[in-house]
Write an enzyme that holds these catalytic residues in place. Structure first.
Site, mmCIF file in Angstrom:
data_model
loop_
_atom_site.group_PDB
_atom_site.id
_atom_site.type_symbol
_atom_site.label_atom_id
_atom_site.label_comp_id
_atom_site.label_asym_id
_atom_site.label_seq_id
_atom_site.Cartn_x
_atom_site.Cartn_y
_atom_site.Cartn_z
ATOM 1 N N GLU A 32 0.886 -1.385 0.223
ATOM 2 C CA GLU A 32 0.003 -0.080 -0.040
ATOM 3 C C GLU A 32 0.924 1.216 0.084
ATOM 4 O O GLU A 32 0.512 2.095 -0.532
ATOM 5 C CB GLU A 32 -0.883 -0.015 1.217
ATOM 6 C CG GLU A 32 -2.206 -0.990 1.207
ATOM 7 C CD GLU A 32 -2.862 -1.112 2.504
ATOM 8 O OE1 GLU A 32 -4.094 -1.102 2.339
ATOM 9 O OE2 GLU A 32 -2.257 -1.337 3.477
ATOM 10 N N TYR A 33 1.923 1.031 0.843
ATOM 11 C CA TYR A 33 2.836 2.314 0.910
ATOM 12 C C TYR A 33 3.424 2.620 -0.555
ATOM 13 O O TYR A 33 3.286 3.582 -1.007
ATOM 14 C CB TYR A 33 4.024 2.029 1.944
ATOM 15 C CG TYR A 33 4.826 3.027 2.079
ATOM 16 C CD1 TYR A 33 4.540 4.180 3.227
ATOM 17 C CD2 TYR A 33 6.000 3.060 1.531
ATOM 18 C CE1 TYR A 33 5.691 5.188 3.224
ATOM 19 C CE2 TYR A 33 6.944 4.205 1.241
ATOM 20 C CZ TYR A 33 6.683 5.180 2.514
ATOM 21 O OH TYR A 33 7.728 6.429 2.582
ATOM 22 N N ASP A 34 4.053 1.613 -1.021
ATOM 23 C CA ASP A 34 4.595 1.997 -2.449
ATOM 24 C C ASP A 34 3.518 2.157 -3.281
ATOM 25 O O ASP A 34 3.994 3.090 -4.362
ATOM 26 C CB ASP A 34 4.976 0.275 -2.717
ATOM 27 C CG ASP A 34 6.371 -0.013 -2.092
ATOM 28 O OD1 ASP A 34 6.835 0.745 -1.345
ATOM 29 O OD2 ASP A 34 6.843 -1.305 -2.244
ATOM 30 N N GLU A 108 19.691 11.000 30.009
ATOM 31 C CA GLU A 108 19.406 10.632 28.604
ATOM 32 C C GLU A 108 20.465 9.789 28.132
ATOM 33 O O GLU A 108 21.684 10.009 28.391
ATOM 34 C CB GLU A 108 19.299 11.682 27.700
ATOM 35 C CG GLU A 108 18.264 12.772 28.436
ATOM 36 C CD GLU A 108 18.272 14.150 27.508
ATOM 37 O OE1 GLU A 108 18.739 14.084 26.398
ATOM 38 O OE2 GLU A 108 18.074 15.333 28.081
ATOM 39 N N ASP A 112 25.665 7.415 20.517
ATOM 40 C CA ASP A 112 27.153 7.484 19.941
ATOM 41 C C ASP A 112 27.236 7.594 18.486
ATOM 42 O O ASP A 112 27.078 6.716 17.650
ATOM 43 C CB ASP A 112 27.852 6.304 20.483
ATOM 44 C CG ASP A 112 29.458 6.265 20.089
ATOM 45 O OD1 ASP A 112 29.687 7.328 19.823
ATOM 46 O OD2 ASP A 112 30.172 5.412 20.438
ATOM 47 N N ARG A 131 28.033 19.736 13.155
ATOM 48 C CA ARG A 131 28.618 20.563 14.377
ATOM 49 C C ARG A 131 29.673 21.259 13.941
ATOM 50 O O ARG A 131 29.964 22.786 14.354
ATOM 51 C CB ARG A 131 28.656 19.749 15.654
ATOM 52 C CG ARG A 131 29.288 20.617 16.959
ATOM 53 C CD ARG A 131 29.351 19.413 17.961
ATOM 54 N NE ARG A 131 29.705 20.266 19.165
ATOM 55 C CZ ARG A 131 31.178 20.471 19.479
ATOM 56 N NH1 ARG A 131 32.061 19.656 18.675
ATOM 57 N NH2 ARG A 131 31.734 21.198 20.478
ATOM 58 N N GLU A 165 20.950 13.787 17.599
ATOM 59 C CA GLU A 165 22.219 12.842 16.954
ATOM 60 C C GLU A 165 22.094 12.112 15.822
ATOM 61 O O GLU A 165 20.907 11.431 15.536
ATOM 62 C CB GLU A 165 22.551 11.768 17.988
ATOM 63 C CG GLU A 165 23.842 11.220 18.460
ATOM 64 C CD GLU A 165 24.986 12.029 18.872
ATOM 65 O OE1 GLU A 165 24.577 13.353 19.167
ATOM 66 O OE2 GLU A 165 26.300 11.813 19.002
ATOM 67 N N LYS A 282 21.556 16.490 32.525
ATOM 68 C CA LYS A 282 21.137 17.833 32.297
ATOM 69 C C LYS A 282 20.180 18.366 33.327
ATOM 70 O O LYS A 282 19.185 17.729 33.711
ATOM 71 C CB LYS A 282 20.408 18.156 30.968
ATOM 72 C CG LYS A 282 21.046 17.748 29.817
ATOM 73 C CD LYS A 282 20.197 17.966 28.590
ATOM 74 C CE LYS A 282 20.851 17.033 27.225
ATOM 75 N NZ LYS A 282 19.872 16.868 26.213
ATOM 76 N N LYS A 306 30.660 9.154 30.960
ATOM 77 C CA LYS A 306 31.090 8.029 29.764
ATOM 78 C C LYS A 306 31.186 6.507 30.427
ATOM 79 O O LYS A 306 31.895 6.397 31.585
ATOM 80 C CB LYS A 306 32.407 8.270 29.030
ATOM 81 C CG LYS A 306 32.141 9.794 28.570
ATOM 82 C CD LYS A 306 31.905 9.766 27.026
ATOM 83 C CE LYS A 306 33.324 9.188 26.022
ATOM 84 N NZ LYS A 306 33.248 9.733 24.998
ATOM 85 N N CYS A 400 62.592 -11.821 8.292
ATOM 86 C CA CYS A 400 61.343 -11.339 7.426
ATOM 87 C C CYS A 400 60.493 -12.263 7.118
ATOM 88 O O CYS A 400 60.825 -13.467 6.273
ATOM 89 C CB CYS A 400 61.650 -10.442 6.328
ATOM 90 S SG CYS A 400 60.354 -9.773 5.407
ATOM 91 N N CYS A 403 60.322 -12.047 2.973
ATOM 92 C CA CYS A 403 61.250 -12.404 2.227
ATOM 93 C C CYS A 403 62.517 -13.180 2.861
ATOM 94 O O CYS A 403 63.328 -13.607 2.179
ATOM 95 C CB CYS A 403 61.872 -11.081 1.407
ATOM 96 S SG CYS A 403 62.603 -9.981 2.652
ATOM 97 N N CYS A 421 61.800 -5.882 -0.440
ATOM 98 C CA CYS A 421 61.124 -6.883 0.174
ATOM 99 C C CYS A 421 59.497 -6.763 -0.436
ATOM 100 O O CYS A 421 59.034 -5.629 -0.476
ATOM 101 C CB CYS A 421 60.867 -6.527 1.636
ATOM 102 S SG CYS A 421 59.735 -7.748 2.689
HETATM 103 S S1 IVH Z 1 22.640 17.744 24.497
HETATM 104 C C1 IVH Z 1 25.453 21.419 25.333
HETATM 105 N N1 IVH Z 1 22.109 15.056 24.799
HETATM 106 O O1 IVH Z 1 27.326 14.104 23.184
HETATM 107 C C2 IVH Z 1 25.535 19.971 24.656
HETATM 108 N N2 IVH Z 1 23.993 15.584 23.711
HETATM 109 O O2 IVH Z 1 28.949 16.388 25.218
HETATM 110 C C3 IVH Z 1 24.004 19.880 23.848
HETATM 111 N N3 IVH Z 1 25.001 13.524 22.804
HETATM 112 O O3 IVH Z 1 28.089 16.774 21.348
HETATM 113 C C4 IVH Z 1 23.853 18.205 23.701
HETATM 114 N N4 IVH Z 1 23.437 12.276 23.508
HETATM 115 O O4 IVH Z 1 26.799 14.916 20.206
HETATM 116 C C5 IVH Z 1 22.620 16.043 24.182
HETATM 117 N N5 IVH Z 1 21.039 13.087 24.861
HETATM 118 C C6 IVH Z 1 21.807 13.949 24.511
HETATM 119 C C7 IVH Z 1 23.030 13.442 23.877
HETATM 120 C C8 IVH Z 1 24.317 14.148 23.413
HETATM 121 C C9 IVH Z 1 24.584 12.203 22.786
HETATM 122 C C10 IVH Z 1 26.302 13.950 22.148
HETATM 123 C C11 IVH Z 1 26.250 15.265 21.390
HETATM 124 C C12 IVH Z 1 27.160 16.209 22.389
HETATM 125 C C13 IVH Z 1 28.087 15.247 23.080
HETATM 126 C C14 IVH Z 1 27.634 16.011 24.611
#
Ligand code: IVH
Length: 660
Positions: A32-34, A108, A112, A131, A165, A282, A306, A400, A403, A421
């Site tokens: 359907e989508y197609d 959050e 990556d 960025r 991201e 945050k 991290k 080596c 050789c 070599c």
């Molecule tokens: S907030 C002022 N939220 O990790 C920073 N960043 O150091 C505003 N990243 O460069 C970014 N997950 O590329 C934010 N849930 C998230 C994130 C996130 C990954 C990355 C982002 C940023 C670095 C944070």
């Protein structure tokens, strides 16, 4: 009324693909989508003037770009400081508590991938950027439009910037690598590299095939939408049609809760469909955020925790020595493949004999492989308690492996002294074709070695001779007309590279990519560089005696002269193609003289800036001199300029004019 039907179709397709890609809850069948999609496509072909910018047919990519335009971010794209353990989390919380009563945090997953900024006007996506350095990024709009989880139109007709991201799911990553393996292309090391490589493709049709994703997490000006909490920003992003981590994001108000969240997410990590490398914290209240503000580099109201480096156990099967371009022998650990921090790893460098001895690494040992994010996997240690009695200490090879020549030892490293070599020759080919050198797509390690062993590539000039063997190559196992055509096309394209790529590719000892660029900029073409004297070269800041000698030696060698002549015959570009050239009115067609020591840049750099701005540099002052740029302790050129009434510029004057 085609317009009305087209609007209907756009609505249906955008809604159903939102359900499919963002919510993961399809409501119609693929067929359907197609059908809807084809109907829209046909209408757009018939009435191109009615095609809308938010049409889902824009997601296939467009004409290839020649470069990405630079864009300046309306608010700088900052990142957070990184922390790595509970103590640092506690310290962060204590610091916040000094200015905020009972703070709350959003927690959050730290995605990556790479961060991207999306600008919507009246609800329509008009620009997407990387960025970059935080202040200036690159315009990747056409590529980002191919990302299904980026809405082309929001649920509200607002002007807004959204950050998040750009990433590649494990699924798409595995598919992309399978495809690359089939095409003999080097594999992506991890999903982040894959995402970064894909979103910075000049050909958006390639990006479209890579199946990127976008996770929204930040609105730079939330107060414009009456938002008071980061958690509400996340909610709002979800309402606008973005994918957010709404089932993983959380609000917490104590270090204990934060630690529990980290532990929990750490456990879930393996089963998530995408790579994360930590947790972003945050401060939830935006009023509190405003109170905390920024340091000179980073926001005070957030931090990135991290995950620790991932360590995995495996068994060491073999220590295999390879021979590099310079004859250097590198022992490598070959072990049962293991997944470490998002990448599949089966080998790690052991550097040299001493490294193996220090860690007492033996074939048959159970070893710990360690990897964190960007870091190259390493053998961290041996699990001695699991060593069986019959494993023997490693004895470094003396000949080596390719050789058979007796190795020599210089400092910590062993070398094969045989200039011809075969391993060294194959490595030279790999280096020549590599991305930072001639960037001949498709010629990774395996294919260079195979072509070398089969006699198609003996030295770097043979790349440009390969097309004579086209028919034969097409009959090789694993190749077809298409893949050979692609290889030949990449080879052909490489002929037009700017000089620095060729210089680096030729593999002159001590001349890395940076030095190659410096030399290319200065000498402008290969022949002039080849003629440069030792003194002239050694005089350049950043070059020095050792490199100068190596360059002179290289160009004096008969075999290198032959290679260069052959490359010339094949039509390779030997000139520096200046991509920094940008005319500035004050400089175009004018002649400058530099005298005295400048403070912030070298005279060479200043000369280059002048040339890039369209001017010329002369070593003597005459009536034709437009201005003399004067540093500390200037020489007679300064007095001569005064006597001829030629304008004198200080370094500051010069920099102001050149920065215009
Ligand atoms: S907030 C002022 N939220 O990790 C920073 N960043 O150091 C505003 N990243 O460069 C970014 N997950 O590329 C934010 N849930 C998230 C994130 C996130 C990954 C990355 C982002 C940023 C670095 C944070």
């Amino acid at each position: 009324m085609p317009e009305k039907r087209m609007a209907e179709l756009i609505d249906i397709i955008n809604r159903t693909s939102y359900e499919y890609y963002v919510l993961d809850m399809p409501t119609i069948t693929d067929q359907e989508y197609d059908d809807y999609y084809m109907e829209l496509l046909r209408l757009e072909e018939k009435y191109p003037e009615l095609k809308r910018v938010d049409s889902p047919t824009n997601r296939v990519g467009g004409d290839a770009l020649t470069k990405f335009e630079k864009v300046i971010h309306q608010t700088p794209m900052l990142s957070f400081d990184d922390i790595f353990n509970e103590d640092e989390i506690r310290a962060f919380d204590e610091r916040i508590r000094k200015s905020i009563n009972n703070p709350e945090y959003t927690l959050e997953p730290k995605m990556d991938g790479l961060s991207g900024s999306l600008i919507y006007e009246k609800g329509v996506l008009v620009r997407a950027a990387t960025r970059g350095d935080g202040v200036t990024g690159e315009d990747i709009t056409i590529n980002v439009k191919t990302i299904r989880t980026v809405p082309l139109r929001l649920t509200r007709e607002i002007d807004i910037e959204v950050r998040g991201e750009i990433y590649m799911s494990y699924d798409s990553f595995n598919k992309a690598n399978k495809e690359r393996e089939k095409n003999n292309q080097p594999l992506f090391a991890n999903p982040r590299n894959a995402a970064a490589g894909s979103v910075r493709q000049l050909d958006s049709k390639i990006t479209a095939k890579r199946n990127l994703d976008f996770m929204a997490y930040f609105i730079p000006n939330p107060e414009d939408y009456g938002i008071k909490y980061q958690s509400d920003s996340l909610e709002f992003l979800h309402e606008l049609g973005f994918k957010t981590n709404y089932n993983l994001n959380k609000v917490a108000s104590s270090v204990e809760e934060i630690n529990a969240y980290i532990a929990d997410l750490g456990e879930k990590r393996e089963s998530l469909p995408f790579a994360i490398d930590g947790v972003v914290l945050k401060v939830n209240s935006l009023a509190d955020e405003a109170k905390l503000g920024f340091t000179s580099r980073v926001p005070r109201w957030g931090i990135a925790y991290k995950f620790p480096a991932v360590e995995v156990l495996t068994t060491l099967h073999e220590i295999k020595c390879t021979v590099g371009r310079t004859g250097k022998i590198t022992p490598n650990a070959i072990f049962s493949p293991v997944h470490v921090d998002g990448s599949l790893v089966a080998k790690a460098t052991l550097h040299n004999e001493d490294y193996i001895k220090d860690k007492d690494i033996r074939v048959g040992d159970v070893i710990v492989i360690r990897k964190a994010g960007d870091v190259i996997p390493e053998v961290k240690e041996v699990k001695f308690e699991r060593r069986s009695e019959d494993v023997l200490p490693y004895i470094m090879i003396t000949k080596c492996p390719i050789c058979g020549t007796e190795l020599i030892k210089k400092d910590a490293h062993h070398f094969c002294p045989n200039e011809v070599c075969p391993a060294r020759e194959a490595e030279k080919l790999i280096h020549f074709a590599s991305r930072d050198a001639m960037n001949i797509d498709g010629f990774g390690d395996a294919i260079c070695e195979d072509f070398y062993n089969m006699g198609y590539l003996n030295d770097v000039t043979d790349f440009y001779h390969l097309k004579e063997h086209k028919e034969e190559l097409m009959t090789l196992e694993g190749f077809g007309e298409k893949s050979i055509n692609n290889l030949l096309e990449s080879i052909e394209n490489s002929k037009h590279n700017s000089l620095e790529r060729l210089l680096f590719g030729l593999g002159i000892r001590h001349v890395g990519a940076k030095k190659a660029k410096l030399l290319a900029k200065r000498y402008k073409d290969l022949d002039t560089l080849a003629k440069a004297s030792f003194e002239d070269l050694a005089d350049i800041a950043d070059i020095g005696d050792i490199i100068a000698l190596s360059i002179v030696d290289f160009f004096n060698k008969e075999e290198n002269k032959i290679i260069i002549e052959k490359l010339r015959e094949y039509g390779l570009n030997f000139a520096y193609i200046n991509d920094d050239y940008h005319e500035i009115e004050d400089f175009v067609g004018k002649t400058f003289v530099l005298t005295g020591a400048l403070e912030t840049i070298t005279r060479d750099e200043a000369g280059l800036l002048i040339e890039n701005a369209g001017g010329k540099v002369s070593s003597s002052v005459s009536a034709k001199t437009y201005a003399v740029i004067v540093g500390d302790s200037p020489g007679s050129k300064y007095t001569k300029a005064l006597s001829l009434n030629i304008p004198i510029w200080s370094e500051k004057d010069f920099l102001e004019k050149i920065n215009k």
